[in-house]
Design an enzyme around this catalytic site. Structure first.
Site: not given
Ligand code: KE4
Length: 423
Positions: A145, A237, A265
Site C-alpha cells: 500500500y 516506499d 509517519k
Molecule cells: P498516508 O497518506 O496515509 O500518510 O501514507 C500512505 C502510505 C504510504 N506508504 C506506506 C508504506 C503506508 O503504510 C502508508 C499508509 N499506511 C496506512 C496504514 N498501514 C495508513 C493508515 C490509514 O490509511 O488510515
C-alpha cells in the site's frame, strides 16, 4: 450536569456527517466489528477513550508515534513553534533543518521535498519518475500500500484489503492500466512485468500493509538489478520503515540503494508530514527549477517540522534502536508462545504482525489466507483486557520507545488469556 456522550453516541453522530463515521477507512473497525472507540487523549503508551477506558497502545497512530504519545519534548517543541505562528506559505528554518537531517541520514537522499502525507510522497515520486524516464507504466506489488493516489489503488494492501476493495472503483482504466502488479518476493514476476515502458518499480522494502512481510534474501538486490537493466527507477516506499527500522531506513540495513525514497509517519512525529527524495539530478527536475510540478499549502509546515525534529532528536539518543529491537523481540517471542501454533508472528525490528491460521506469509496470496475472523475475536479479547491493537490483521503492530518490558509482558499475558478465550 448532562452526561458526556460515549463512543457509541459520538460514533453515531460521526456517521451522520462523515462516510462510515471516519476520516480514514481502517478506523471504522469494519474488519473486527464493534463500535470504534472514540479517543479522548493519549500519553506515553496509553490511549484513553471518551468512555474513560484506558488501553496499552500498539498501533502508535499506524506508526508515527515511535517516541510514544504526547512526548514532553515533542509537545514543548510544537508549542514553542506555535507561539511563533502556524503556517506562513513561506520557507522556515525548521523545514530546512528537517530536510538537512533526513538527507544526512539517508545516503540516497541528495535532495528531498517535504509534503503533507505519504500518499503525496509516493504520488509525487511516481510523477517525477515518469517525467525523468519519459515512460508511463509503473510496477507495484500485490498487497503493498502506497497511499490512495489513483494509480496505486491497484491490488493495494492496508485498508483497501481490509475492506475488500484492493482495486478501488473510480480509478479510470486508463490510469489503472498503467500499473503492472508483481508478486512480492518473486523476482520472476518482476522480470515479466518490467520492460522498456516501465518508469519505476515501487516497493515497501519491508512490507507492512499485508501484515509484516520481510523481503526474501536477494529480493531487493534483484529489484535493483532488474531496474538498472531495464532503465526503470527503483522507488523505496519507506513511509513505515524509514526512521523506524534504523536511522537510515531499510536501505541502510539492506545496502540496497533506491533512486527515490518516500518517507512519512515517524518523520512528522504525529503531525502531517511526508517526503520524497533521491538523486539531485532527479529531484532538480521538480518545479520551480524543473518542469515537474508538485506543491502544497502546508508542505514543510513549521509545527510538523518541529514535531519531526523533536522525534529525530529522541531517536538519536544512545541505544534507541537497540531498545526498540529488544522490545520488539520480547513482544514477538511472547506472542508466538501465546499463539501456540495457531498461526505465526512475523517481525522486523519494532514492527510485527500476528497472523492467525497461516504458518508463514511470503506474499499477498499467503496473507489473504489468514483467518480474519480469528483476528477479529482476538482484537476484542485484547481490547477487553486493555490492549489496543490495529483493527485489521493486514496491519503492523508497533512498539515505541515509551514501551517497557512490563508493558510488553502485560500484552503477552493478555494475549495468553485472549487465545484461551477465542481458540
Ligand atoms: P498516508 O497518506 O496515509 O500518510 O501514507 C500512505 C502510505 C504510504 N506508504 C506506506 C508504506 C503506508 O503504510 C502508508 C499508509 N499506511 C496506512 C496504514 N498501514 C495508513 C493508515 C490509514 O490509511 O488510515
Amino acid at each position: 450536569m448532562e452526561a458526556k456522550p460515549d463512543s457509541a453516541e459520538l460514533f453515531e453522530r460521526a456517521c451522520r456527517c462523515m462516510p462510515g463515521g471516519v476520516n480514514s477507512p481502517v478506523r471504522a473497525w469494519s474488519a473486527v466489528g464493534g463500535v470504534p472507540r472514540i479517543v479522548e487523549s493519549a500519553a506515553g503508551v496509553e490511549l484513553c477513550d471518551v468512555d474513560g477506558c484506558r488501553y496499552l497502545d500498539f498501533t502508535a497512530s499506524w506508526g508515527p508515534l515511535i517516541a510514544g504519545h504526547a512526548h514532553p519534548r515533542v509537545v514543548e517543541s510544537v508549542s514553542a513553534a506555535l507561539e511563533k505562528g502556524s503556517s506562513f506559505g513561506a520557507t522556515t528554518r525548521g523545514e530546512i533543518e528537517l530536510a538537512e537531517r533526513l538527507c544526512g541520514r539517508f545516503s540516497s537522499l541528495e535532495k528531498l521535498r517535504l509534503v503533507s502525507s505519504g500518499t503525496e510522497a509516493t504520488m509525487s515520486a511516481l510523477r517525477l519518475a515518469r517525467a525523468a524516464t519519459g515512460r508511463d507504466s509503473v510496477v507495484k506489488f500485490a498487497g503493498c500500500y502506497h497511499g490512495h493516489s489513483d494509480g496505486l489503488l491497484v491490488r493495494a494492501g492496508s485498508g483497501a484489503t481490509t475492506l475488500g476493495i484492493p482495486d478501488s472503483p473510480g480509478v479510470p482504466a486508463a490510469v489503472g492500466g498503467l500499473t503492472r502488479v508483481a508478486r512480492y518476493n518473486d523476482l520472476e514476476s518482476v522480470r515479466a512485468a518490467c520492460d522498456g515502458e516501465v518508469a519505476a518499480v515501487i516497493v515497501e522494502p519491508v512490507a507492512g500493509n499485508m501484515g509484516v512481510v520481510p523481503p526474501r534474501e536477494g529480493f531487493l538486490e534483484g529489484l535493483r538489478k532488474i531496474t538498472e537493466s531495464t532503465g526503470a527507477l527503483l522507488i523505496f516506499d519507506e513511509v513505515i520503515t524509514g526512521l523506524r527500522l534504523s536511522p537510515g531506513g531499510w536501505q541502510q540495513l539492506s545496502g540496497v540503494t533506491p533512486d527515490l525514497t518516500c518517507l512519512g509517519k515517524v518523520i512528522g512525529g504525529g503531525l502531517p508530514v511526508g517526503a520524497y527524495g533521491g538523486r539531485a539530478d532527479l529531484m532538480d527536475q521538480g518545479a520551480p527549477g524543473g518542469p515537474v510540478y508538485q506543491g502544497g499549502t502546508l508542505s514543510g509546515n513549521p509545527l510538523a517540522a518541529a514535531a519531526g525534529l523533536a522525534t529525530l532528536d529522541l531517536l538519536e539518543e544512545d541505544g534507541s534502536y537497540e531498545r526498540l529491537e529488544e522490545l520488539g523481540k520480547r513482544l514477538g517471542n511472547g506472542l508466538a508462545q501465546a499463539l501456540a501454533g495457531n498461526g505465526c508472528v512475523q517481525r522486523v525490528g519494532s514492527m510485527l504482525t500476528l497472523f492467525f491460521g497461516v504458518a508463514g506469509v511470503d506474499d499477498y496470496d499467503d496473507a489473504l489466507s489468514l483467518d480474519a475472523d480469528a483476528y477479529g475475536r482476538f482484537f476484542h479479547a485484547m481490547l477487553d483486557r486493555g490492549v489496543w491493537l490495529p483493527p485489521s490483521g493486514y496491519e503492523a503492530w508497533f512498539v515505541s520507545m515509551a514501551h517497557s518490558d512490563e508493558h510488553v509482558d502485560r500484552a503477552v499475558e493478555a494475549a495468553g488469556g485472549a487465545m484461551a478465550e477465542i481458540l
